[in-house]
Design a protein around this motif. Structure first.
Motif, PDB file in Angstrom:
ATOM      1  N   ILE A   1      14.170  10.278   3.349  1.00  0.00           N
ATOM      2  CA  ILE A   1      12.766   9.942   3.586  1.00  0.00           C
ATOM      3  C   ILE A   1      12.203   9.158   2.404  1.00  0.00           C
ATOM      4  N   LEU A   2      12.611   9.520   1.180  1.00  0.00           N
ATOM      5  CA  LEU A   2      12.109   8.840  -0.016  1.00  0.00           C
ATOM      6  C   LEU A   2      12.821   7.523  -0.307  1.00  0.00           C
ATOM      7  N   PHE A   3      13.956   7.271   0.313  1.00  0.00           N
ATOM      8  CA  PHE A   3      14.738   6.078  -0.002  1.00  0.00           C
ATOM      9  C   PHE A   3      13.989   4.765   0.228  1.00  0.00           C
ATOM     10  N   PRO A   4      13.242   4.608   1.330  1.00  0.00           N
ATOM     11  CA  PRO A   4      12.510   3.337   1.487  1.00  0.00           C
ATOM     12  C   PRO A   4      11.529   3.067   0.344  1.00  0.00           C
ATOM     13  N   ILE A   5      10.904   4.122  -0.179  1.00  0.00           N
ATOM     14  CA  ILE A   5       9.987   3.949  -1.301  1.00  0.00           C
ATOM     15  C   ILE A   5      10.755   3.500  -2.541  1.00  0.00           C
ATOM     16  N   VAL A   6      11.901   4.114  -2.781  1.00  0.00           N
ATOM     17  CA  VAL A   6      12.727   3.745  -3.929  1.00  0.00           C
ATOM     18  C   VAL A   6      13.237   2.310  -3.780  1.00  0.00           C
ATOM     19  N   ALA A   7      13.647   1.939  -2.577  1.00  0.00           N
ATOM     20  CA  ALA A   7      14.127   0.573  -2.342  1.00  0.00           C
ATOM     21  C   ALA A   7      13.013  -0.440  -2.566  1.00  0.00           C
ATOM     22  N   ILE A   8      11.796  -0.114  -2.142  1.00  0.00           N
ATOM     23  CA  ILE A   8      10.668  -1.012  -2.373  1.00  0.00           C
ATOM     24  C   ILE A   8      10.400  -1.146  -3.862  1.00  0.00           C
ATOM     25  N   LEU A   9      10.488  -0.040  -4.598  1.00  0.00           N
ATOM     26  CA  LEU A   9      10.266  -0.097  -6.041  1.00  0.00           C
ATOM     27  C   LEU A   9      11.345  -0.907  -6.751  1.00  0.00           C
ATOM     28  N   ILE A  10      12.574  -0.879  -6.232  1.00  0.00           N
ATOM     29  CA  ILE A  10      13.655  -1.663  -6.830  1.00  0.00           C
ATOM     30  C   ILE A  10      13.448  -3.154  -6.564  1.00  0.00           C
ATOM     31  N   VAL A  11      13.077  -3.502  -5.354  1.00  0.00           N
ATOM     32  CA  VAL A  11      12.939  -4.906  -4.961  1.00  0.00           C
ATOM     33  C   VAL A  11      11.598  -5.489  -5.416  1.00  0.00           C
ATOM     34  N   ASN A  12      10.603  -4.634  -5.566  1.00  0.00           N
ATOM     35  CA  ASN A  12       9.245  -5.064  -5.893  1.00  0.00           C
ATOM     36  C   ASN A  12       9.188  -5.784  -7.236  1.00  0.00           C
ATOM     37  N   GLN A  13       8.432  -6.873  -7.292  1.00  0.00           N
ATOM     38  CA  GLN A  13       8.244  -7.599  -8.545  1.00  0.00           C
ATOM     39  C   GLN A  13       6.796  -7.574  -9.025  1.00  0.00           C
ATOM     40  N   SER A  14       5.884  -7.166  -8.175  1.00  0.00           N
ATOM     41  CA  SER A  14       4.477  -7.119  -8.592  1.00  0.00           C
ATOM     42  C   SER A  14       4.104  -5.683  -8.967  1.00  0.00           C
ATOM     43  N   LYS A  15       3.012  -5.551  -9.698  1.00  0.00           N
ATOM     44  CA  LYS A  15       2.550  -4.237 -10.112  1.00  0.00           C
ATOM     45  C   LYS A  15       1.941  -3.514  -8.924  1.00  0.00           C
ATOM     46  N   LEU A  16       1.959  -2.189  -8.983  1.00  0.00           N
ATOM     47  CA  LEU A  16       1.450  -1.394  -7.870  1.00  0.00           C
ATOM     48  C   LEU A  16      -0.052  -1.590  -7.663  1.00  0.00           C
ATOM     49  N   ILE A  17      -0.785  -1.870  -8.709  1.00  0.00           N
ATOM     50  CA  ILE A  17      -2.227  -2.079  -8.580  1.00  0.00           C
ATOM     51  C   ILE A  17      -2.540  -3.332  -7.768  1.00  0.00           C
ATOM     52  N   GLU A  18      -1.596  -4.264  -7.715  1.00  0.00           N
ATOM     53  CA  GLU A  18      -1.801  -5.489  -6.934  1.00  0.00           C
ATOM     54  C   GLU A  18      -1.846  -5.205  -5.436  1.00  0.00           C
ATOM     55  N   TYR A  19      -1.250  -4.102  -5.002  1.00  0.00           N
ATOM     56  CA  TYR A  19      -1.329  -3.741  -3.591  1.00  0.00           C
ATOM     57  C   TYR A  19      -2.726  -3.282  -3.206  1.00  0.00           C
ATOM     58  N   VAL A  20      -3.515  -2.868  -4.199  1.00  0.00           N
ATOM     59  CA  VAL A  20      -4.901  -2.480  -3.947  1.00  0.00           C
ATOM     60  C   VAL A  20      -5.822  -3.695  -4.090  1.00  0.00           C
ATOM     61  N   ARG A  21      -5.550  -4.490  -5.123  1.00  0.00           N
ATOM     62  CA  ARG A  21      -6.401  -5.655  -5.377  1.00  0.00           C
ATOM     63  C   ARG A  21      -6.193  -6.770  -4.354  1.00  0.00           C
ATOM     64  N   GLN A  22      -4.934  -7.104  -4.084  1.00  0.00           N
ATOM     65  CA  GLN A  22      -4.596  -8.186  -3.150  1.00  0.00           C
ATOM     66  C   GLN A  22      -3.492  -7.697  -2.210  1.00  0.00           C
ATOM     67  N   PRO A  23      -3.834  -6.869  -1.235  1.00  0.00           N
ATOM     68  CA  PRO A  23      -2.783  -6.263  -0.402  1.00  0.00           C
ATOM     69  C   PRO A  23      -2.007  -7.273   0.450  1.00  0.00           C
ATOM     70  N   ILE A  24      -2.683  -8.247   0.995  1.00  0.00           N
ATOM     71  CA  ILE A  24      -1.999  -9.186   1.888  1.00  0.00           C
ATOM     72  C   ILE A  24      -0.987 -10.026   1.112  1.00  0.00           C
ATOM     73  N   GLU A  25      -1.419 -10.550  -0.019  1.00  0.00           N
ATOM     74  CA  GLU A  25      -0.518 -11.371  -0.835  1.00  0.00           C
ATOM     75  C   GLU A  25       0.653 -10.549  -1.369  1.00  0.00           C
ATOM     76  N   SER A  26       0.378  -9.327  -1.780  1.00  0.00           N
ATOM     77  CA  SER A  26       1.442  -8.474  -2.325  1.00  0.00           C
ATOM     78  C   SER A  26       2.467  -8.127  -1.252  1.00  0.00           C
ATOM     79  N   LEU A  27       1.995  -7.821  -0.055  1.00  0.00           N
ATOM     80  CA  LEU A  27       2.920  -7.497   1.034  1.00  0.00           C
ATOM     81  C   LEU A  27       3.714  -8.720   1.477  1.00  0.00           C
ATOM     82  N   LYS A  28       3.089  -9.882   1.456  1.00  0.00           N
ATOM     83  CA  LYS A  28       3.829 -11.110   1.763  1.00  0.00           C
ATOM     84  C   LYS A  28       4.936 -11.340   0.743  1.00  0.00           C
TER      85      LYS A  28
END
Length: 105
Positions: free
Chosen positions: A36-63
């Motif tokens: 269940i936690l693996f998708p979160i870990v995979a997103i954290l591995i692949v992610n290049q932006s900071k987590l706060i950017e998902y709050v500030r600019q969610p659409i751009e961060s998800l793109k």
């Protein structure tokens, strides 16, 4: 990526996620915590932006996250898949041990 590096990475991710998944399954008395936690870990591995950017600019961060997942090479996908397989094997192992009478914590 050279073949020896790929093989070592596959084994490393499998063992890492198996071990972490086994411990989490014992502590939380569940069988599929790591799966269940693996998708979160995979997103954290692949992610290049900071987590706060998902709050500030969610659409751009998800793109950007979608583009990062689309840009993964086959070797990266195989390595991440071996981690998921390690988590699944940890869940199966915990279920088998509990079925045979072993009680962990």
């Amino acid at each position: 990526m050279p073949l020896p590096v790929l093989l070592i990475s596959i084994v490393l991710f499998f063992v890492l996620f198996f071990g972490i998944g086994f411990l989490l399954n014992m502590l939380f008395r569940s069988s599929w915590v790591m799966v269940i936690l693996f998708p979160i870990v995979a997103i954290l591995i692949v992610n290049q932006s900071k987590l706060i950017e998902y709050v500030r600019q969610p659409i751009e961060s998800l793109k950007q996250l979608g583009l990062n997942f689309a840009a993964l090479h086959m070797a990266d996908i195989i390595i991440l898949s071996s981690g998921l397989l390690g988590g699944i094997c940890a869940g199966i192992t915990i279920k088998l041990l509990r079925k045979k009478g072993y009680q962990m914590f």
